[in-house]
Design a protein around this motif. Structure first.
Motif, short mmCIF file in Angstrom:
data_model
loop_
_atom_site.label_atom_id
_atom_site.label_comp_id
_atom_site.label_asym_id
_atom_site.label_seq_id
_atom_site.Cartn_x
_atom_site.Cartn_y
_atom_site.Cartn_z
N VAL A 95 22.77 11.60 30.80
CA VAL A 95 23.86 10.75 30.32
C VAL A 95 23.86 10.78 28.80
CG1 VAL A 95 24.83 8.43 30.31
CG2 VAL A 95 23.70 9.30 32.36
N GLU A 97 24.37 9.50 25.03
CA GLU A 97 24.14 8.20 24.40
C GLU A 97 25.43 7.44 24.16
OE1 GLU A 97 21.74 6.38 20.52
OE2 GLU A 97 22.35 8.49 20.56
N ASP A 99 27.99 7.34 25.92
CA ASP A 99 28.61 6.87 27.16
C ASP A 99 27.80 5.77 27.83
OD1 ASP A 99 30.45 8.93 26.77
OD2 ASP A 99 29.27 10.35 27.96
N PHE A 100 26.81 5.21 27.11
CA PHE A 100 25.86 4.30 27.75
C PHE A 100 25.48 3.22 26.74
CE2 PHE A 100 21.80 3.17 29.75
CZ PHE A 100 22.09 3.29 31.10
N ASP A 101 25.64 1.93 27.14
CA ASP A 101 25.29 0.84 26.23
C ASP A 101 24.29 -0.10 26.90
OD1 ASP A 101 26.74 -0.69 28.03
OD2 ASP A 101 28.48 -0.90 26.73
N ASP A 104 25.01 -1.31 30.45
CA ASP A 104 24.70 -0.26 31.42
C ASP A 104 23.18 -0.20 31.66
OD1 ASP A 104 27.43 0.33 31.16
OD2 ASP A 104 27.04 1.82 29.60
N ALA A 105 22.42 -0.33 30.57
CA ALA A 105 20.95 -0.28 30.69
C ALA A 105 20.42 -1.44 31.52
CB ALA A 105 20.33 -0.29 29.29
N GLU A 136 32.17 7.87 31.02
CA GLU A 136 31.60 6.78 30.23
C GLU A 136 31.45 5.55 31.13
OE1 GLU A 136 32.64 3.92 26.37
OE2 GLU A 136 33.82 5.73 26.77
N PHE A 137 30.22 5.00 31.20
CA PHE A 137 29.98 3.82 32.03
C PHE A 137 30.52 2.57 31.32
CE2 PHE A 137 26.67 6.61 33.82
CZ PHE A 137 26.96 6.46 35.17
N LEU A 146 24.17 1.14 39.43
CA LEU A 146 24.89 1.77 38.32
C LEU A 146 26.21 2.37 38.80
CD1 LEU A 146 24.88 2.59 35.33
CD2 LEU A 146 23.76 4.73 36.02
N THR A 151 34.01 3.27 35.42
CA THR A 151 33.82 4.41 34.51
C THR A 151 35.17 4.82 33.95
OG1 THR A 151 34.02 6.02 36.32
CG2 THR A 151 31.80 5.27 35.75
#
Length: 411
Positions: A95, A97, A99-101, A104-105, A136-137, A146, A151
């Motif tokens: 994934v 970086e 597309d992930f915040d 999401d984590a 993008e999540f 998840l 998305t």
């Protein structure tokens, strides 16, 4: 044990192990295998030492492993850290970086049974060799999986090298001590498969399990391990050096629970400074007391255990005072401040609990002695005169009102 079944999920292409359980075999003497010497880094189950044959499991239990199926953390130091990869079209994709915040984590850490996100950074655990996730999540942080998150198409269809997102989740807060009056004392319980369950250990393992529990809870070192209640819990076995109980091996024998007492049993007491004559002010370095004025240092603590005592220490001197704790506090009165009272003070709370002496220290209180704007004896005389004047005025007014009332009655 969780790390020993990590390769099972990997070999089945099912992500990371999330939970494990046990269940009865269908029939006694059913053929089974026993695994040993598995570090979790094997690429195949065949790289572990395997004992197989009819009856090797004694016809009692099988091992059940739940895998995350859709998301995994790769190349990390443990089960809760690594490069984020998502299963896409029967293959795993890194994934980007961008597309992930953090929201999401939070979902990923929760799905994998870990604690809150601690670190989130591109390239933290290297680059994946396969494809890159092309969406993008847009998680809200409350989803359980998840792939339940919304998305959207990625604005920029490229992911530069070094931007494969790496995630470190904190260890879950899945251990607690109950029934001991403190978060650092009581029967050991672990949150497992949706409920808090009693933890047990063999006699020779109890000290090592207790050391891990105290370390995970941030409660210092082990003071004692006592027999727990009559409830039998699932067993664990630790070396004693693990950072958390979930890194120990689970034993599928029901063992008596244990009660652990850790050294940081007592909470930190509070220290405060008060006065009755207006002789305390707040300076740049802390509280200041005028010479000749009285002041009081109050020690207090939360109501954990009855009794105990407070000791006030003064740095740079052997001067100490001790008082019993009354309603979990004690007041130390100093009638007239002089230069010898300047320095750092600390409250020390002592109590005898669980057949051991425990103590806990407050923060330092730095006290400065300064010259009074007026001599203390003048202030005292002014205060006395004001009190007398108030009394005389009150008596006079009372006499006038009484006389006026009597006059009205005569009329």
């Amino acid at each position: 044990m969780m790390r020993q079944v990590k390769f099972v999920c990997r070999e089945m292409d099912c992500g990371n192990p999330v939970a494990e359980s046990r269940g009865p075999l269908a029939e006694y003497g059913r053929r089974g295998v026993r695994l040993s010497s598995c570090s979790g880094d094997e690429s195949s189950i065949r790289q572990c030492d395997i004992t197989e044959g009819r009856g090797v499991c004694n016809g009692e239990y099988y091992h059940h492993v739940n895998c995350s199926e859709s998301v995994r953390l790769v190349d990390g130091a443990g089960l809760c850290s690594g490069r984020v990869e998502v299963k896409s079209n029967q293959s795993w994709a890194s994934v980007c970086e961008a597309d992930f915040d953090r929201q999401d984590a939070e979902v990923v850490c929760g799905e994998l049974g870990c604690g809150a996100p601690a670190a989130l950074q591109g390239g933290l655990y290297g680059e994946g060799e396969g494809q890159t996730w092309d969406k993008e999540f847009q998680c809200k942080g409350k989803e359980s999986l998840l792939l339940d998150c919304d998305t959207s198409d990625r604005e920029n269809n490229t992911c530069l090298p070094g931007n494969a997102v790496g995630l470190t989740c904190s260890e879950p807060d899945d251990v607690r001590l109950v029934g001991g009056g403190s978060r650092c004392a009581g029967g050991v319980e672990r949150y497992d498969q949706g409920e808090w369950r009693t933890v047990g250990a063999e006699d020779w393992d109890q000290e090592d399990v207790a050391a891990v529990v105290c370390r995970q809870l941030g409660c210092g070192s082990t003071v004692s391990v006592l027999p727990g209640n009559t409830t039998r819990g699932f067993g664990v076995s630790c070396y004693g050096s693990e950072s958390s109980l979930r890194k120990c091996s689970k034993i599928y024998d029901l063992l008596p629970g244990l009660t652990v007492i850790c050294s940081d049993l007592l909470v930190q007491p509070d220290i405060s400074l008060t006065d009755s004559m207006g002789g305390v002010s707040r300076g740049h370095q802390g509280p200041e007391v005028f010479r000749g004025y009285s002041f009081t240092i109050t020690c207090s603590t939360q109501p954990q255990y009855p009794g105990g005592s407070f000791l006030v220490t003064f740095t740079g001197s052997n001067r100490t005072q001790t008082q019993p704790a009354v309603n979990h506090s004690a007041a130390f009165v100093f009638p007239a401040a002089d230069d010898s009272h300047q320095g750092n003070y600390r409250c020390v709370y002592d109590n005898y609990v669980f057949s051991h002496d425990f103590s806990s220290e407050s923060e330092l209180l730095s006290l400065t002695i300064t010259a009074s704007p007026l001599p203390a004896f003048i202030i005292r005389h002014v205060v006395v005169l004001l009190i007398l004047l108030t009394a005389i005025t009150t008596s006079y007014l009372y006499y006038k009102v009484k006389t006026f009332t009597q006059t009205l009655q005569v009329i």
